[in-house]
Structure formats: C-alpha cells, structure tokens
Design an enzyme around this catalytic site. Structure first.
Site, PDB file in Angstrom:
ATOM      1  N   GLU A 155      42.087 -11.669 -46.232  1.00 23.72           N
ATOM      2  CA  GLU A 155      42.168 -12.744 -46.159  1.00 23.72           C
ATOM      3  C   GLU A 155      40.836 -13.470 -46.718  1.00 23.72           C
ATOM      4  OE1 GLU A 155      40.102 -14.728 -43.088  1.00 23.72           O
ATOM      5  OE2 GLU A 155      39.926 -13.157 -41.693  1.00 23.72           O
ATOM      6  N   VAL A 211      43.358 -15.424 -40.521  1.00 18.53           N
ATOM      7  CA  VAL A 211      44.382 -14.351 -40.367  1.00 18.53           C
ATOM      8  C   VAL A 211      45.607 -14.672 -40.167  1.00 18.53           C
ATOM      9  CG1 VAL A 211      45.091 -12.712 -38.436  1.00 18.53           C
ATOM     10  CG2 VAL A 211      42.606 -13.098 -39.110  1.00 18.53           C
ATOM     11  N   ALA A 242      45.545 -19.943 -33.454  1.00 22.44           N
ATOM     12  CA  ALA A 242      47.227 -19.605 -33.958  1.00 22.44           C
ATOM     13  C   ALA A 242      47.108 -18.179 -34.488  1.00 22.44           C
ATOM     14  CB  ALA A 242      47.215 -20.629 -35.061  1.00 22.44           C
ATOM     15  N   ASP A 243      46.103 -17.682 -34.719  1.00 24.02           N
ATOM     16  CA  ASP A 243      46.159 -16.007 -35.120  1.00 24.02           C
ATOM     17  C   ASP A 243      46.926 -15.340 -34.172  1.00 24.02           C
ATOM     18  OD1 ASP A 243      44.392 -16.592 -36.996  1.00 24.02           O
ATOM     19  OD2 ASP A 243      42.794 -15.289 -36.034  1.00 24.02           O
ATOM     20  N   LYS A 288      35.086 -10.746 -31.426  1.00 24.12           N
ATOM     21  CA  LYS A 288      33.770 -11.109 -31.056  1.00 24.12           C
ATOM     22  C   LYS A 288      33.760 -11.716 -29.659  1.00 24.12           C
ATOM     23  CE  LYS A 288      31.671 -12.271 -35.358  1.00 24.12           C
ATOM     24  NZ  LYS A 288      32.518 -12.721 -36.392  1.00 24.12           N
TER      25      LYS A 288
HETATM   26  N1  PSU Z   1      36.493 -14.156 -36.464  1.00 26.13           N
HETATM   27  C1  PSU Z   1      35.507 -13.466 -37.128  1.00 26.13           C
HETATM   28  N2  PSU Z   1      35.281 -13.609 -38.395  1.00 26.13           N
HETATM   29  C2  PSU Z   1      35.914 -14.497 -39.356  1.00 26.13           C
HETATM   30  C3  PSU Z   1      37.359 -15.230 -38.401  1.00 26.13           C
HETATM   31  C4  PSU Z   1      37.367 -15.157 -36.946  1.00 26.13           C
HETATM   32  O1  PSU Z   1      34.744 -12.527 -36.448  1.00 26.13           O
HETATM   33  O2  PSU Z   1      35.826 -14.865 -40.196  1.00 26.13           O
HETATM   34  C5  PSU Z   1      38.116 -16.219 -39.112  1.00 26.13           C
HETATM   35  C6  PSU Z   1      39.512 -15.650 -39.297  1.00 26.13           C
HETATM   36  O3  PSU Z   1      39.728 -16.335 -40.742  1.00 26.13           O
HETATM   37  C7  PSU Z   1      40.149 -16.069 -38.280  1.00 26.13           C
HETATM   38  C8  PSU Z   1      39.612 -17.490 -38.110  1.00 26.13           C
HETATM   39  O4  PSU Z   1      41.735 -15.897 -38.607  1.00 26.13           O
HETATM   40  O5  PSU Z   1      38.239 -17.220 -38.282  1.00 26.13           O
HETATM   41  C9  PSU Z   1      40.143 -17.991 -36.613  1.00 26.13           C
HETATM   42  O6  PSU Z   1      39.882 -19.434 -36.871  1.00 26.13           O
HETATM   43  P1  PSU Z   1      40.374 -20.166 -35.459  1.00 26.13           P
HETATM   44  O7  PSU Z   1      39.522 -19.797 -34.215  1.00 26.13           O
HETATM   45  O8  PSU Z   1      39.779 -21.678 -35.846  1.00 26.13           O
HETATM   46  O9  PSU Z   1      42.011 -19.961 -35.460  1.00 26.13           O
END
Ligand code: PSU
Ligand code: MN
Length: 301
Positions: free
Chosen positions: A23, A104, A139-140, A157
């Site tokens: 990614e 992701v 949305a992952d 995390k």
């Molecule tokens: N969690 C991590 N490192 C990251 C991300 C999430 O520990 O780099 C990034 C990934 O690209 C993940 C995105 O898909 O953040 C999720 O963002 P959101 O919570 O806005 O969907």
C-alpha cells in the site's frame, strides 16, 4: 477502467508467478520523509529476495497503478499534495487526475481488480475507540468483508478498539489467522490481551488456509496477523502511555475523520522520540518476507 501495470508485474501475473501488493498510505501518510521512501524501497527488495514480485499500488495523475518506479515512490513520499485514498475517494481522484496514496481498503480493491491476492502492510484500520458515538469504523473492515485478498499485517494498534475490531471481523465472516502466537498482536507489541481467533505456524500453513478460503468461494478477504519480532517490539505498558497522550491530543485539537489515523501515527513517532518508527519499519520488513513466502507457497513455488 484499467489499473496500469508495470511490465514486470504484468508478466508475473500472466505467468502465475507470485506477486505481492503493497500500500501507499503508509508511505505518504504513515511515516515521515525520508524514512518512508527508504522503507518503501527496502520492502520491495525484501519481497524480491523472498521470491515474489512487489506491486506497490497508488494513483498517479488519476491513473490507478500497480508497480511503481523509484521516482514514483519518491513523489508519494515527499509531495504534500498526495491525498489519502480509501475506497470512497477512488472515483474523485480518478476524475480529477490527482495523485492518491491508497489505504488498505483501496489497495485491496485495486489489487483484486488485477488478480493480486496477497497484500503486505504494517497495520490495519479498524473500529476506533469511542466508535459508539463517532461511528468511526475504517472502510478497511468493510473491504475485508467483500474482497478476496489476504492481508498480512502486524495486527491492530491500540489507537483502535482491538476487541471491537475483532468482533466486527467475526461478524463479517473474515478469517483472522495469527502466525505463531495464541494472542492477536497489537502492532508495536506482540500481545494485546485478545486471543488469536485462529493460529497458524509459518507462511506455508497460512497459505494453505488462504487457498482453502478461495477454494470455498468465500467472498471475503483473510487477515494474516504476523506479530512484530520480539527484538523489535515496544512493550504494551510503554507504548500505551504514548497512545493515550496522542488520543488526548487528537481530541483537544478536534481531529476527525480521515485525518485521525495519520495524526495519531505522527504524534506517536514524536512522543516516542522515533522509537515507534523503528518498530514500524522492522515489522513491515518482517511482514514483507512473510507475505512473499506465503504468495510463493500459494503459487506452488
Ligand atoms: N494503521 C497503521 N498504519 C497505517 C495505517 C493504519 O498502523 O499506515 C493506514 C493504512 O493505510 C490503513 C489506513 O488502511 O491508515 C486506515 O485509515 P482509516 O482509519 O482512515 O480508514
Ligand atoms: Mn475513519
């Protein structure tokens, strides 16, 4: 709409050789420059060293791409105009001809469009703490529910609610494998306090389960959680203090929506004096080797 492939990725896919998607949000919005471009370059090499072809996914000038040049990686790592692209953002970035770094979710979708079924990252998005009022669920998770790609990560995390994230994956019917541990890993730490839904030992066993998921025709992805190597981990007690502080700072500054994850990641790097970045890079490298071996096993090589 086609995803533009490099010749190397196109030939590997046509010949049924193992290809691993990577990614780009982790590059543009997950780590500071220049560590991000160094990580992206090294990870591609680790995938090659372990027998697979790397395909870093992003949008450049609105064109979805799988497989990038060194100049492309440099641009994604350093250009502040690169937007964070989850699935809902894809059409806008395409229509406007923008540069986009894929999360992701968006990476899974573009990978699936070209037949790449193994994808390596650092951490997954999930259910945010306080989601019962904010409704902030990445949305992952919805993409994992509907797209057949195996995603190798070091877990989730504790900026997120790990328990609710696992419950949501169960509801969506997504298999969650943990490599070599009875506990689901918490990204910086090997332990989270939550049991591993399903345990496997090594890339060959993981590949066998993933292949069975495709053979069964399950519509979903598969989560393959590979705990951070013990030598590189930050103990939960240490990192949790910093995570609490980062969450409090986000709250105080009213950071919301798509900005919250990048904000927290950057703040944790500051609060740990760079230690979290070292751990982050180490675990991505380990995941790259694991994912490349898994893809090789799946391709029967
Ligand atoms: N969690 C991590 N490192 C990251 C991300 C999430 O520990 O780099 C990034 C990934 O690209 C993940 C995105 O898909 O953040 C999720 O963002 P959101 O919570 O806005 O969907
Ligand atoms: Mn969100």
């Amino acid at each position: 709409m086609k995803v533009r492939l490099t010749e190397e990725v196109g030939v590997a896919l046509a010949e049924g050789r193992p290809v691993v998607a990577l990614e780009s949000t982790i590059i543009s919005h997950g780590m500071p420059y220049p560590d991000n471009v160094k990580m992206a370059t090294e990870v591609e090499q680790i995938v090659r060293d372990n027998g697979a072809v790397p395909a870093t996914i992003a949008l450049l000038d609105g064109v979805p791409r799988a497989g990038l040049s060194q100049d492309d990686l440099e641009l994604l790592a350093s250009d502040p105009e690169v937007t964070k692209v989850s699935v809902r953002d894809l059409p806008y970035v395409v229509a406007r001809g923008l540069h986009g770094a894929t999360t992701v979710a968006a990476t899974m979708r573009l990978a699936a469009m070209v037949g790449i079924r193994t994808f390596v990252t650092g951490g997954l998005g999930g259910v945010h703490r306080g989601a019962e009022t904010s409704f902030d669920i990445s949305a992952d998770l919805t993409e994992l529910a509907r797209t057949q790609v195996a995603v190798v990560s070091a877990g989730v995390k504790s900026i997120l609610d790990i328990g609710l994230t696992l419950e949501t994956l169960e509801t969506y019917g997504v298999p969650v494998l943990v490599n070599g541990s009875d506990e689901f890993p918490a990204f910086y730490s090997r332990r989270s306090g939550f049991p591993a839904p399903l345990r496997v030992e090594g890339p060959d066993e993981a590949a066998a389960v993933v292949r069975a998921a495709w053979d069964l025709g399950l519509p979903s992805g598969v989560v393959v959680a590979n705990p951070v190597p013990a030598a590189d981990e930050i103990p939960a007690e240490v990192i949790d203090t910093h995570i609490e502080q980062a969450l409090a700072d986000a709250e105080a500054r009213h950071v919301r929506g798509k900005d919250i994850t990048p904000f927290l990641l950057a703040r944790i790097v500051e609060l740990t004096g760079g230690d979290s970045l070292e751990t982050n890079i180490a675990l991505v490298r380990d995941n790259a080797a694991f994912g490349a071996r898994m893809a090789s096993a799946e391709a029967g090589r």
